[in-house]
Design a protein around this motif. Structure first.
Motif, PDB file in Angstrom:
ATOM      1  N   GLY A  24       0.810  -1.210   0.000  1.00 19.87           N
ATOM      2  CA  GLY A  24       0.000   0.000   0.000  1.00 19.87           C
ATOM      3  C   GLY A  24       0.845   1.263   0.000  1.00 19.87           C
ATOM      4  O   GLY A  24       0.546   2.222  -0.722  1.00 19.87           O
ATOM      5  N   ILE A  25       1.910   1.276   0.783  1.00 16.73           N
ATOM      6  CA  ILE A  25       2.804   2.440   0.810  1.00 16.73           C
ATOM      7  C   ILE A  25       3.453   2.637  -0.558  1.00 16.73           C
ATOM      8  O   ILE A  25       3.554   3.765  -1.055  1.00 16.73           O
ATOM      9  N   PHE A  26       3.883   1.543  -1.165  1.00 24.34           N
ATOM     10  CA  PHE A  26       4.475   1.633  -2.499  1.00 24.34           C
ATOM     11  C   PHE A  26       3.487   2.216  -3.495  1.00 24.34           C
ATOM     12  O   PHE A  26       3.844   3.061  -4.319  1.00 24.34           O
ATOM     13  N   GLY A  27       2.234   1.788  -3.426  1.00 26.04           N
ATOM     14  CA  GLY A  27       1.218   2.301  -4.332  1.00 26.04           C
ATOM     15  C   GLY A  27       0.933   3.778  -4.129  1.00 26.04           C
ATOM     16  O   GLY A  27       0.720   4.522  -5.088  1.00 26.04           O
ATOM     17  N   VAL A  28       0.939   4.230  -2.885  1.00 23.14           N
ATOM     18  CA  VAL A  28       0.681   5.648  -2.610  1.00 23.14           C
ATOM     19  C   VAL A  28       1.852   6.514  -3.059  1.00 23.14           C
ATOM     20  O   VAL A  28       1.661   7.591  -3.631  1.00 23.14           O
ATOM     21  N   LEU A  29       3.063   6.042  -2.848  1.00 18.19           N
ATOM     22  CA  LEU A  29       4.232   6.878  -3.131  1.00 18.19           C
ATOM     23  C   LEU A  29       4.634   6.904  -4.596  1.00 18.19           C
ATOM     24  O   LEU A  29       5.135   7.922  -5.080  1.00 18.19           O
ATOM     25  N   TYR A  30       4.420   5.815  -5.308  1.00 15.75           N
ATOM     26  CA  TYR A  30       4.984   5.726  -6.647  1.00 15.75           C
ATOM     27  C   TYR A  30       3.974   5.723  -7.789  1.00 15.75           C
ATOM     28  O   TYR A  30       4.373   5.717  -8.940  1.00 15.75           O
ATOM     29  N   ARG A  31       2.697   5.733  -7.505  1.00 13.59           N
ATOM     30  CA  ARG A  31       1.710   5.733  -8.577  1.00 13.59           C
ATOM     31  C   ARG A  31       1.105   7.117  -8.727  1.00 13.59           C
ATOM     32  O   ARG A  31       0.996   7.863  -7.768  1.00 13.59           O
ATOM     33  N   ARG A  32       0.695   7.476  -9.928  1.00 14.26           N
ATOM     34  CA  ARG A  32       0.130   8.791 -10.207  1.00 14.26           C
ATOM     35  C   ARG A  32      -1.377   8.752 -10.431  1.00 14.26           C
ATOM     36  O   ARG A  32      -2.013   9.781 -10.449  1.00 14.26           O
ATOM     37  N   ASN A  33      -1.944   7.571 -10.600  1.00  9.71           N
ATOM     38  CA  ASN A  33      -3.372   7.446 -10.829  1.00  9.71           C
ATOM     39  C   ASN A  33      -4.102   7.536  -9.489  1.00  9.71           C
ATOM     40  O   ASN A  33      -3.797   6.796  -8.551  1.00  9.71           O
ATOM     41  N   ALA A  34      -5.081   8.421  -9.387  1.00  5.79           N
ATOM     42  CA  ALA A  34      -5.773   8.651  -8.119  1.00  5.79           C
ATOM     43  C   ALA A  34      -6.562   7.427  -7.671  1.00  5.79           C
ATOM     44  O   ALA A  34      -6.667   7.159  -6.472  1.00  5.79           O
ATOM     45  N   ILE A  35      -7.097   6.662  -8.602  1.00  6.05           N
ATOM     46  CA  ILE A  35      -7.853   5.462  -8.234  1.00  6.05           C
ATOM     47  C   ILE A  35      -6.927   4.430  -7.593  1.00  6.05           C
ATOM     48  O   ILE A  35      -7.276   3.796  -6.596  1.00  6.05           O
ATOM     49  N   ILE A  36      -5.735   4.275  -8.139  1.00 10.41           N
ATOM     50  CA  ILE A  36      -4.775   3.329  -7.561  1.00 10.41           C
ATOM     51  C   ILE A  36      -4.293   3.816  -6.200  1.00 10.41           C
ATOM     52  O   ILE A  36      -4.071   3.011  -5.288  1.00 10.41           O
ATOM     53  N   VAL A  37      -4.173   5.121  -6.021  1.00  5.77           N
ATOM     54  CA  VAL A  37      -3.798   5.666  -4.710  1.00  5.77           C
ATOM     55  C   VAL A  37      -4.886   5.346  -3.689  1.00  5.77           C
ATOM     56  O   VAL A  37      -4.594   4.933  -2.559  1.00  5.77           O
ATOM     57  N   PHE A  38      -6.163   5.515  -4.063  1.00 10.11           N
ATOM     58  CA  PHE A  38      -7.256   5.152  -3.160  1.00 10.11           C
ATOM     59  C   PHE A  38      -7.230   3.666  -2.823  1.00 10.11           C
ATOM     60  O   PHE A  38      -7.427   3.274  -1.669  1.00 10.11           O
ATOM     61  N   MET A  39      -6.986   2.831  -3.820  1.00 10.38           N
ATOM     62  CA  MET A  39      -6.913   1.396  -3.568  1.00 10.38           C
ATOM     63  C   MET A  39      -5.746   1.056  -2.644  1.00 10.38           C
ATOM     64  O   MET A  39      -5.863   0.182  -1.784  1.00 10.38           O
ATOM     65  N   SER A  40      -4.633   1.761  -2.792  1.00 10.09           N
ATOM     66  CA  SER A  40      -3.472   1.511  -1.939  1.00 10.09           C
ATOM     67  C   SER A  40      -3.756   1.904  -0.496  1.00 10.09           C
ATOM     68  O   SER A  40      -3.338   1.214   0.444  1.00 10.09           O
ATOM     69  N   ILE A  41      -4.478   3.002  -0.309  1.00 11.48           N
ATOM     70  CA  ILE A  41      -4.856   3.404   1.045  1.00 11.48           C
ATOM     71  C   ILE A  41      -5.779   2.366   1.662  1.00 11.48           C
ATOM     72  O   ILE A  41      -5.654   2.027   2.849  1.00 11.48           O
ATOM     73  N   GLU A  42      -6.683   1.828   0.877  1.00  7.06           N
ATOM     74  CA  GLU A  42      -7.572   0.778   1.375  1.00  7.06           C
ATOM     75  C   GLU A  42      -6.795  -0.492   1.734  1.00  7.06           C
ATOM     76  O   GLU A  42      -7.114  -1.162   2.710  1.00  7.06           O
ATOM     77  N   ILE A  43      -5.772  -0.819   0.961  1.00  7.70           N
ATOM     78  CA  ILE A  43      -4.941  -1.981   1.284  1.00  7.70           C
ATOM     79  C   ILE A  43      -4.233  -1.759   2.615  1.00  7.70           C
ATOM     80  O   ILE A  43      -4.144  -2.674   3.445  1.00  7.70           O
ATOM     81  N   MET A  44      -3.746  -0.544   2.851  1.00  5.97           N
ATOM     82  CA  MET A  44      -3.088  -0.254   4.131  1.00  5.97           C
ATOM     83  C   MET A  44      -4.074  -0.357   5.287  1.00  5.97           C
ATOM     84  O   MET A  44      -3.744  -0.898   6.351  1.00  5.97           O
ATOM     85  N   LEU A  45      -5.288   0.151   5.105  1.00 11.82           N
ATOM     86  CA  LEU A  45      -6.293   0.036   6.165  1.00 11.82           C
ATOM     87  C   LEU A  45      -6.662  -1.420   6.431  1.00 11.82           C
ATOM     88  O   LEU A  45      -6.847  -1.828   7.582  1.00 11.82           O
ATOM     89  N   ASN A  46      -6.751  -2.221   5.381  1.00 10.92           N
ATOM     90  CA  ASN A  46      -7.054  -3.640   5.565  1.00 10.92           C
ATOM     91  C   ASN A  46      -5.916  -4.384   6.255  1.00 10.92           C
ATOM     92  O   ASN A  46      -6.158  -5.337   6.994  1.00 10.92           O
ATOM     93  N   ALA A  47      -4.685  -3.964   6.023  1.00 10.84           N
ATOM     94  CA  ALA A  47      -3.556  -4.583   6.723  1.00 10.84           C
ATOM     95  C   ALA A  47      -3.644  -4.328   8.226  1.00 10.84           C
ATOM     96  O   ALA A  47      -3.426  -5.227   9.034  1.00 10.84           O
ATOM     97  N   VAL A  48      -4.001  -3.103   8.585  1.00  7.36           N
ATOM     98  CA  VAL A  48      -4.156  -2.781  10.002  1.00  7.36           C
ATOM     99  C   VAL A  48      -5.339  -3.532  10.593  1.00  7.36           C
ATOM    100  O   VAL A  48      -5.255  -4.043  11.721  1.00  7.36           O
ATOM    101  N   ASN A  49      -6.433  -3.639   9.844  1.00  7.87           N
ATOM    102  CA  ASN A  49      -7.593  -4.388  10.331  1.00  7.87           C
ATOM    103  C   ASN A  49      -7.265  -5.860  10.532  1.00  7.87           C
ATOM    104  O   ASN A  49      -7.740  -6.482  11.479  1.00  7.87           O
ATOM    105  N   LEU A  50      -6.444  -6.426   9.649  1.00  4.82           N
ATOM    106  CA  LEU A  50      -6.021  -7.817   9.802  1.00  4.82           C
ATOM    107  C   LEU A  50      -5.246  -8.001  11.105  1.00  4.82           C
ATOM    108  O   LEU A  50      -5.463  -8.974  11.832  1.00  4.82           O
ATOM    109  N   LEU A  51      -4.369  -7.059  11.408  1.00  2.00           N
ATOM    110  CA  LEU A  51      -3.630  -7.149  12.671  1.00  2.00           C
ATOM    111  C   LEU A  51      -4.552  -7.021  13.872  1.00  2.00           C
ATOM    112  O   LEU A  51      -4.374  -7.727  14.873  1.00  2.00           O
ATOM    113  N   PHE A  52      -5.526  -6.123  13.801  1.00  2.00           N
ATOM    114  CA  PHE A  52      -6.473  -5.984  14.907  1.00  2.00           C
ATOM    115  C   PHE A  52      -7.214  -7.291  15.168  1.00  2.00           C
ATOM    116  O   PHE A  52      -7.341  -7.719  16.312  1.00  2.00           O
TER     117      PHE A  52
END
Length: 106
Positions: A24-52
């Motif tokens: 998710g961090i890689f997607g946010v930092l290195y991609r320019r498409n806003a939809i992919i950035v949103f998807m990357s943020i969702e992947i990061m949130l799901n990673a935290v939810n998995l840990l919870f």
């Protein structure tokens, strides 16, 4: 569920969560498409939810799982607002490229 956690191990859940968060961090930092950035943020949130959920199961406490429900509700609202903004930007600019957003000044 306790039996599955003992078979798989908490370390594997932590590893998977760290891997998803890094993707998710890689997607946010290195991609320019806003939809992919949103998807990357969702992947990061799901990673935290998995840990919870994993630690909630490990400690036999449901507080982490309840927190995941609230986190998912906030994430759904974030996506709805973000996509609405993205549609408005696309209508004005004609692109979802993040580098074009600096032209919205003034």
């Amino acid at each position: 569920m306790d039996n599955i956690l003992n078979q798989i191990g908490i370390e594997n859940y932590i590893f998977l969560s760290v891997l998803l968060f890094c993707i998710g961090i890689f997607g946010v930092l290195y991609r320019r498409n806003a939809i992919i950035v949103f998807m990357s943020i969702e992947i990061m949130l799901n990673a935290v939810n998995l840990l919870f959920v994993a630690f909630s199961t490990y400690w036999q406490d449901a507080k982490g799982e309840v927190f995941v429900f609230f986190s998912m509700a906030v994430a759904a609202a974030e996506v709805a607002v973000g996509l609405a903004i993205l549609v408005a930007v696309f209508r004005n600019i004609g692109s979802v490229d993040i580098s074009n957003l600096k032209n919205l000044k003034g």
